[in-house]
Every structure is written in structure tokens, then in C-alpha cells.
Motif scaffolding. Structure first.
Motif, PDB file in Angstrom:
ATOM      1  N   ILE A   1     -41.172  30.308  38.416  1.00  0.00           N
ATOM      2  CA  ILE A   1     -39.916  30.537  37.707  1.00  0.00           C
ATOM      3  C   ILE A   1     -39.919  31.948  37.141  1.00  0.00           C
ATOM      4  CG2 ILE A   1     -38.647  29.915  35.603  1.00  0.00           C
ATOM      5  CD1 ILE A   1     -39.236  26.997  36.241  1.00  0.00           C
ATOM      6  N   VAL A   2     -38.855  32.682  37.430  1.00  0.00           N
ATOM      7  CA  VAL A   2     -38.713  34.069  36.994  1.00  0.00           C
ATOM      8  C   VAL A   2     -37.522  34.146  36.032  1.00  0.00           C
ATOM      9  CG1 VAL A   2     -38.349  36.463  37.723  1.00  0.00           C
ATOM     10  CG2 VAL A   2     -39.612  34.878  39.219  1.00  0.00           C
ATOM     11  N   ILE A   3     -37.775  34.608  34.820  1.00  0.00           N
ATOM     12  CA  ILE A   3     -36.733  34.650  33.791  1.00  0.00           C
ATOM     13  C   ILE A   3     -36.663  36.041  33.187  1.00  0.00           C
ATOM     14  CG2 ILE A   3     -35.889  33.688  31.616  1.00  0.00           C
ATOM     15  CD1 ILE A   3     -37.559  31.198  32.161  1.00  0.00           C
ATOM     16  N   SER A   4     -35.475  36.625  33.185  1.00  0.00           N
ATOM     17  CA  SER A   4     -35.256  37.841  32.401  1.00  0.00           C
ATOM     18  C   SER A   4     -34.781  37.428  31.024  1.00  0.00           C
ATOM     19  CB  SER A   4     -34.200  38.745  33.052  1.00  0.00           C
ATOM     20  OG  SER A   4     -33.949  39.847  32.196  1.00  0.00           O
ATOM     21  N   LEU A   5     -35.500  37.862  30.004  1.00  0.00           N
ATOM     22  CA  LEU A   5     -35.185  37.455  28.641  1.00  0.00           C
ATOM     23  C   LEU A   5     -33.996  38.209  28.054  1.00  0.00           C
ATOM     24  CD1 LEU A   5     -36.083  35.489  26.457  1.00  0.00           C
ATOM     25  CD2 LEU A   5     -37.772  37.169  25.690  1.00  0.00           C
ATOM     26  N   HIS A   6     -33.557  39.286  28.735  1.00  0.00           N
ATOM     27  CA  HIS A   6     -32.379  39.997  28.229  1.00  0.00           C
ATOM     28  C   HIS A   6     -31.778  40.886  29.301  1.00  0.00           C
ATOM     29  CE1 HIS A   6     -29.929  41.584  24.839  1.00  0.00           C
ATOM     30  NE2 HIS A   6     -29.798  42.605  25.670  1.00  0.00           N
ATOM     31  N   GLU A   7     -30.526  40.593  29.656  1.00  0.00           N
ATOM     32  CA  GLU A   7     -29.756  41.432  30.569  1.00  0.00           C
ATOM     33  C   GLU A   7     -28.287  41.397  30.150  1.00  0.00           C
ATOM     34  OE1 GLU A   7     -31.270  43.240  32.661  1.00  0.00           O
ATOM     35  OE2 GLU A   7     -32.904  42.162  33.664  1.00  0.00           O
ATOM     36  N   HIS A   8     -27.506  42.255  30.801  1.00  0.00           N
ATOM     37  CA  HIS A   8     -26.044  42.170  30.756  1.00  0.00           C
ATOM     38  C   HIS A   8     -25.619  42.129  32.220  1.00  0.00           C
ATOM     39  CE1 HIS A   8     -26.005  43.101  26.459  1.00  0.00           C
ATOM     40  NE2 HIS A   8     -26.932  44.010  26.741  1.00  0.00           N
ATOM     41  N   ALA A   9     -25.488  40.934  32.766  1.00  0.00           N
ATOM     42  CA  ALA A   9     -25.336  40.772  34.214  1.00  0.00           C
ATOM     43  C   ALA A   9     -23.896  41.000  34.660  1.00  0.00           C
ATOM     44  CB  ALA A   9     -25.807  39.385  34.629  1.00  0.00           C
ATOM     45  N   VAL A  10     -23.316  42.099  34.187  1.00  0.00           N
ATOM     46  CA  VAL A  10     -21.931  42.428  34.496  1.00  0.00           C
ATOM     47  C   VAL A  10     -21.867  43.709  35.323  1.00  0.00           C
ATOM     48  CG1 VAL A  10     -20.984  41.277  32.467  1.00  0.00           C
ATOM     49  CG2 VAL A  10     -21.655  43.687  32.315  1.00  0.00           C
ATOM     50  N   VAL A  11     -20.743  43.862  36.019  1.00  0.00           N
ATOM     51  CA  VAL A  11     -20.497  45.056  36.818  1.00  0.00           C
ATOM     52  C   VAL A  11     -19.535  45.954  36.056  1.00  0.00           C
ATOM     53  CG1 VAL A  11     -19.865  45.932  39.086  1.00  0.00           C
ATOM     54  CG2 VAL A  11     -20.668  43.568  38.846  1.00  0.00           C
ATOM     55  N   LEU A  12     -19.906  47.217  35.892  1.00  0.00           N
ATOM     56  CA  LEU A  12     -19.098  48.184  35.168  1.00  0.00           C
ATOM     57  C   LEU A  12     -18.117  48.872  36.110  1.00  0.00           C
ATOM     58  CD1 LEU A  12     -21.929  49.889  33.086  1.00  0.00           C
ATOM     59  CD2 LEU A  12     -20.537  47.901  32.453  1.00  0.00           C
ATOM     60  N   PRO A  13     -17.092  49.512  35.579  1.00  0.00           N
ATOM     61  CA  PRO A  13     -16.232  50.335  36.443  1.00  0.00           C
ATOM     62  C   PRO A  13     -17.038  51.470  37.070  1.00  0.00           C
ATOM     63  CG  PRO A  13     -15.244  50.026  34.266  1.00  0.00           C
ATOM     64  CD  PRO A  13     -16.654  49.527  34.179  1.00  0.00           C
ATOM     65  N   LYS A  14     -16.678  51.853  38.294  1.00  0.00           N
ATOM     66  CA  LYS A  14     -17.352  52.972  38.947  1.00  0.00           C
ATOM     67  C   LYS A  14     -17.160  54.246  38.147  1.00  0.00           C
ATOM     68  CE  LYS A  14     -18.012  54.988  43.517  1.00  0.00           C
ATOM     69  NZ  LYS A  14     -17.657  54.860  44.959  1.00  0.00           N
ATOM     70  N   ASP A  15     -15.960  54.441  37.615  1.00  0.00           N
ATOM     71  CA  ASP A  15     -15.658  55.571  36.735  1.00  0.00           C
ATOM     72  C   ASP A  15     -15.900  55.118  35.304  1.00  0.00           C
ATOM     73  OD1 ASP A  15     -14.664  57.636  35.228  1.00  0.00           O
ATOM     74  OD2 ASP A  15     -12.616  57.537  36.027  1.00  0.00           O
ATOM     75  N   VAL A  16     -17.011  55.577  34.712  1.00  0.00           N
ATOM     76  CA  VAL A  16     -17.356  55.114  33.368  1.00  0.00           C
ATOM     77  C   VAL A  16     -16.325  55.548  32.337  1.00  0.00           C
ATOM     78  CG1 VAL A  16     -18.776  57.074  32.609  1.00  0.00           C
ATOM     79  CG2 VAL A  16     -19.388  54.755  31.890  1.00  0.00           C
ATOM     80  N   GLY A  17     -15.465  56.513  32.693  1.00  0.00           N
ATOM     81  CA  GLY A  17     -14.375  56.906  31.808  1.00  0.00           C
ATOM     82  C   GLY A  17     -13.358  55.795  31.609  1.00  0.00           C
ATOM     83  N   GLU A  18     -13.375  54.790  32.490  1.00  0.00           N
ATOM     84  CA  GLU A  18     -12.463  53.652  32.360  1.00  0.00           C
ATOM     85  C   GLU A  18     -13.092  52.493  31.597  1.00  0.00           C
ATOM     86  OE1 GLU A  18     -11.379  52.822  36.493  1.00  0.00           O
ATOM     87  OE2 GLU A  18      -9.406  53.660  36.011  1.00  0.00           O
ATOM     88  N   LEU A  19     -14.307  52.705  31.060  1.00  0.00           N
ATOM     89  CA  LEU A  19     -15.061  51.600  30.482  1.00  0.00           C
ATOM     90  C   LEU A  19     -14.351  50.948  29.297  1.00  0.00           C
ATOM     91  CD1 LEU A  19     -17.603  49.893  30.537  1.00  0.00           C
ATOM     92  CD2 LEU A  19     -18.741  51.630  29.130  1.00  0.00           C
ATOM     93  N   ARG A  20     -13.819  51.751  28.389  1.00  0.00           N
ATOM     94  CA  ARG A  20     -13.151  51.150  27.226  1.00  0.00           C
ATOM     95  C   ARG A  20     -11.908  50.366  27.660  1.00  0.00           C
ATOM     96  NH1 ARG A  20     -14.538  52.040  21.999  1.00  0.00           N
ATOM     97  NH2 ARG A  20     -16.124  53.619  21.579  1.00  0.00           N
ATOM     98  N   ARG A  21     -11.150  50.898  28.603  1.00  0.00           N
ATOM     99  CA  ARG A  21      -9.960  50.188  29.073  1.00  0.00           C
ATOM    100  C   ARG A  21     -10.356  48.878  29.757  1.00  0.00           C
ATOM    101  NH1 ARG A  21      -6.190  50.256  33.471  1.00  0.00           N
ATOM    102  NH2 ARG A  21      -7.467  51.706  34.693  1.00  0.00           N
ATOM    103  N   TYR A  22     -11.407  48.944  30.543  1.00  0.00           N
ATOM    104  CA  TYR A  22     -11.951  47.749  31.209  1.00  0.00           C
ATOM    105  C   TYR A  22     -12.379  46.697  30.189  1.00  0.00           C
ATOM    106  CZ  TYR A  22     -15.648  45.284  33.969  1.00  0.00           C
ATOM    107  OH  TYR A  22     -16.472  44.373  34.586  1.00  0.00           O
ATOM    108  N   ASN A  23     -13.133  47.115  29.180  1.00  0.00           N
ATOM    109  CA  ASN A  23     -13.627  46.164  28.187  1.00  0.00           C
ATOM    110  C   ASN A  23     -12.512  45.608  27.307  1.00  0.00           C
ATOM    111  OD1 ASN A  23     -16.278  46.231  29.029  1.00  0.00           O
ATOM    112  ND2 ASN A  23     -16.880  47.845  27.604  1.00  0.00           N
TER     113      ASN A  23
END
Length: 399
Positions: A58-80
């Protein structure tokens, strides 16, 4: 990186809806191949052993954010601001993980406020993603240890819902019960800034666990909700460990003796956590777990913290919580740098990196970690402990 799981049938986030009609559409970052593949110098024979170990245990990651971000990080706030973050199913299917503690980026789900950690915004982040998870058959929302073991048996991925801070419960203790009812099974005490429960690691003074925080710890114990102290101040960490009736997690951090910043934990906290049966997960967010030997952040830097912690508290109390996502993590830090009043404690000079080589996203992390452990002569039993066994032991006690 592993081959795609046979149980993954190609589901993409919110595939039951029409993009651009039912929700705002964004061009997303690549889940596979966004950056060059890591070369860990593992031989073909060692690679076969890596695959066998990950298949058997059994393989467990104890902490991740398993989400996909916008390719253009400048859109991150609008995306969120839409609250509709995308789960990276394709990347997870290649990770070799059995379970992932997903911390839902509630501090960046700024739907109603630019400053994060609001109750309504957290409900958006949690509810929308869990609705999508319910509409597919590869990732299972894990509520019990049996769910994790069943995921291993069935070739599926178990997702444990976690939150990095309890800030959004404000002074409402029953909100912990509500979160448990929604399926949250792990929560942090404070995220860098102080809140009603205790002090964060970025404050100038650490007042420790508040009276309300003591009641919150007791309630989390009664519910069976794992407690995380990664972003809490040192005194608050020690008082949470002491007050909790069960072991607690440091889900994603490193050793301050290896890299002297407040984001790392001092020996006293790591020892106290281990002495009460807890576990520290080694962090890999960009520019955190550096070392004097490896100032350019990479898997090698993180493993310097790993070997130090194993020497300090023993292999039964160490695991990995890489804290990665699919997309530009450095860009996330730059985007939200002004959201939290950080204590900019002096850190040794180090090169800035665009990504952490070897630990860039959840799809590659554990293949490279196990490859490093195999290459450096660790036995199967010890590897099985640090990639999941130690976490399972604590969960058997806490949940």
C-alpha cells in the motif's frame, strides 16, 4: 512513473457537464510530461524491483493537492474563484499510489473572498470536487482504513479528504462534526497565521493551543479525525501533541536542523510527535526542504531530510507528504504570496528553481522516491513502512 491503472477508464474532471456552458472552461496544465522526466540513475533491475514493491504494498501520500492548475498561471485566481478545481485523474492513474490525502486547496478557493479560509468557499471546494468524484469509478472517497485496503485490492485510488487548516470553523465547534459528515478525515490546526485554535508558524509570537483549540482537539479525537500540525507554531505543535489522546501527523514538513526556516520542524517537535506514536511526512513544495548539501531543490534535497528524520526518530515514524499538484507550483506561491502575513525569517541563500526535480507532481513522486530508496539499499520491509505502512498504523489508531 507507472503505467496507467487498468481501472482508470479515461474520466476527466466534470465530464458529466458541458464545459463553457455548465462551467467556465480553462486550458489546463499537462498532467504528464509538463517538465522533463527525472533521471534517478536507477538500473533496469532496480526499476523492476520498484515496480514490484509498489504493486505489492500500500502506497499512501500523506499530503497532496491532486488538482490540475490552469496552463497559464495568470488565470489561477479566476480559476479558483469558480470553486471548481479539477481532479487530476489521469495523473493519479499513473502514480502507483493506493491512497492520497488530498487537501483541497481551501485556502486558495477564493470564491467570496480574496483572502481564503472562508467557510462557504471551503464548502465550494469540497462539495464540487466530491460531486465529480462521485460521478466516476476510479477514485473512491475513502472514509475508513478498510476503504484504503479495498482500493488496493480492487486496483482503485482512495482519496482521503483533508484540509490544511481549521480556520474556517471560526468559533463553531460543531463545524468539525459537519466536516466529518461531509467526509473530511484529516484537518490542520492552523495555516501559518494564528486562528481561534492556536498559533501558526508565521507569527512573531506563539501563544500555543487556545482553550477553544483544546476543545477542538478533543472533538477531533472523538470524531476520529486525524490532526495535522504542519503549519502550526512550535509551542502550538507541542501542546497539540500533548493534549491529543491519539497520535498526530506532521503531514508535510522537514527538519529545521537540515534547513533552518520556520517552515521546518525542530527536533523537539519531531521527537514529541514520534514519542506519542505519530509520523512526519517529508515535504517537497518548491523552496522548502532544501539542504546544505543540495541547495537546488530536488528529490536529493528532500531525502536529506528523510535520512535525518530516520536517524532522529526511527523509520517507523517517517513517511512522505510531497505537497504537489499538476501545474506550476512556483506560480501558485507567487500568485498567493500576499495572502498571508508570513514571517520572512532569514534562510540560507539558495538557487530558485522552476520545479522540484523528481518530485514535481503526484504522478511521479512515489516511483522516484521508491527508486531512490532501492538505489540506496533500503530493504523491502523498511520501504513498505515509509511509503504507507506507517501512515496505516496511525490511521488504525486514530480513525
Amino acid at each position: 512513473m507507472q503505467s496507467p491503472s487498468a481501472s482508470y477508464r479515461g474520466h476527466q474532471a466534470y465530464g458529466y457537464l458541458e464545459p463553457g456552458v455548465d462551467y467556465a472552461d480553462f486550458e489546463l496544465a499537462e498532467q504528464i510530461g509538463r517538465v522533463p522526466a527525472y533521471d534517478g540513475g536507477v538500473s533496469a533491475e532496480q526499476s523492476e524491483r520498484v515496480s514490484r514493491i509498489m504493486a505489492e504494498h500500500i502506497v499512501i501520500s500523506l499530503h497532496e493537492h491532486a488538482v490540475v492548475l490552469p496552463k497559464d498561471v495568470g488565470e489561477l485566481r479566476r480559476y479558483n474563484r469558480t470553486g471548481r478545481q479539477r481532479t487530476g485523474y489521469e495523473g493519479l492513474s499513473r502514480s502507483g499510489m493506493t491512497a492520497v490525502f488530498d487537501n483541497f486547496m481551501a485556502g486558495a478557493s477564493c470564491v467570496t473572498s480574496e483572502n481564503g479560509w472562508k467557510w462557504n468557499d471551503m464548502i465550494y471546494a469540497l462539495g464540487l470536487r466530491l460531486a465529480d468524484i462521485a460521478k466516476q469509478d476510479y477514485v473512491v472517497h475513502a472514509l475508513t482504513v478498510d476503504d484504503i485496503r479495498a482500493a488496493k485490492r480492487d486496483g482503485r485510488m482512495a482519496l482521503v479528504a483533508g484540509l490544511e487548516s481549521a480556520t474556517m470553523i471560526e468559533n463553531e465547534l460543531d463545524r468539525l462534526d459537519i466536516l466529518y459528515g461531509f467526509g473530511v478525515r484529516q484537518i490542520g490546526v492552523a495555516y501559518s497565521q494564528a486562528n481561534q485554535l492556536g498559533s501558526g508558524l508565521a507569527e512573531r509570537a506563539d501563544a500555543g493551543l487556545t482553550n477553544f483549540g483544546r476543545r477542538a482537539v478533543e472533538r477531533m479525537n472523538r470524531l476520529g479525525m486525524a490532526i495535522d500540525i504542519s503549519h502550526s507554531g512550535d509551542r502550538t505543535c507541542l501542546e497539540v501533541i500533548e493534549h491529543s489522546a491519539v497520535p498526530v501527523f506532521i503531514t508535510h514538513a522537514g527538519a529545521r536542523a537540515v534547513w533552518p526556516t520556520n517552515r521546518m520542524k525542530p527536533d523537539e517537535v519531531i521527537r514529541a510527535c514520534a514519542e506519542r506514536g505519530g509520523v512526519i511526512g517529508l515535504e517537497a513544495a518548491p523552496h522548502t526542504t532544501l539542504s546544505e548539501e543540495h541547495r537546488e531543490h530536488s528529490l536529493e534535497s528532500v531525502m536529506d531530510h528523510f535520512t535525518y528524520c530516520v536517524d532522529l526518530v526511527g523509520i517507523d515514524h517517517v513517511t512522505f507528504g510531497p505537497d504537489t499538484m499538476f501545474g506550476d507550483h512556483v506560480g501558485v506561491h507567487k500568485t498567493y504570496a500576499g495572502n498571508y502575513a508570513q514571517n520572512r525569517d532569514a534562510a540560507p541563500d539558495h538557487p530558485n528553481v522552476a520545479y522540484v526535480d523528481g518530485l514535481e507532481n503526484p504522478a511521479e513522486n512515489f516511483t522516484n522516491i521508491v527508486g531512490w530508496l532501492v538505489k540506496h539499499g533500503y530493504g523491502d520491509d523498511d520501504i513498505s513502512k515509509v511509503i504507507g505502512g506507517n501512515t496505516l498504523r496511525v490511521l488504525d489508531h486514530v480513525w
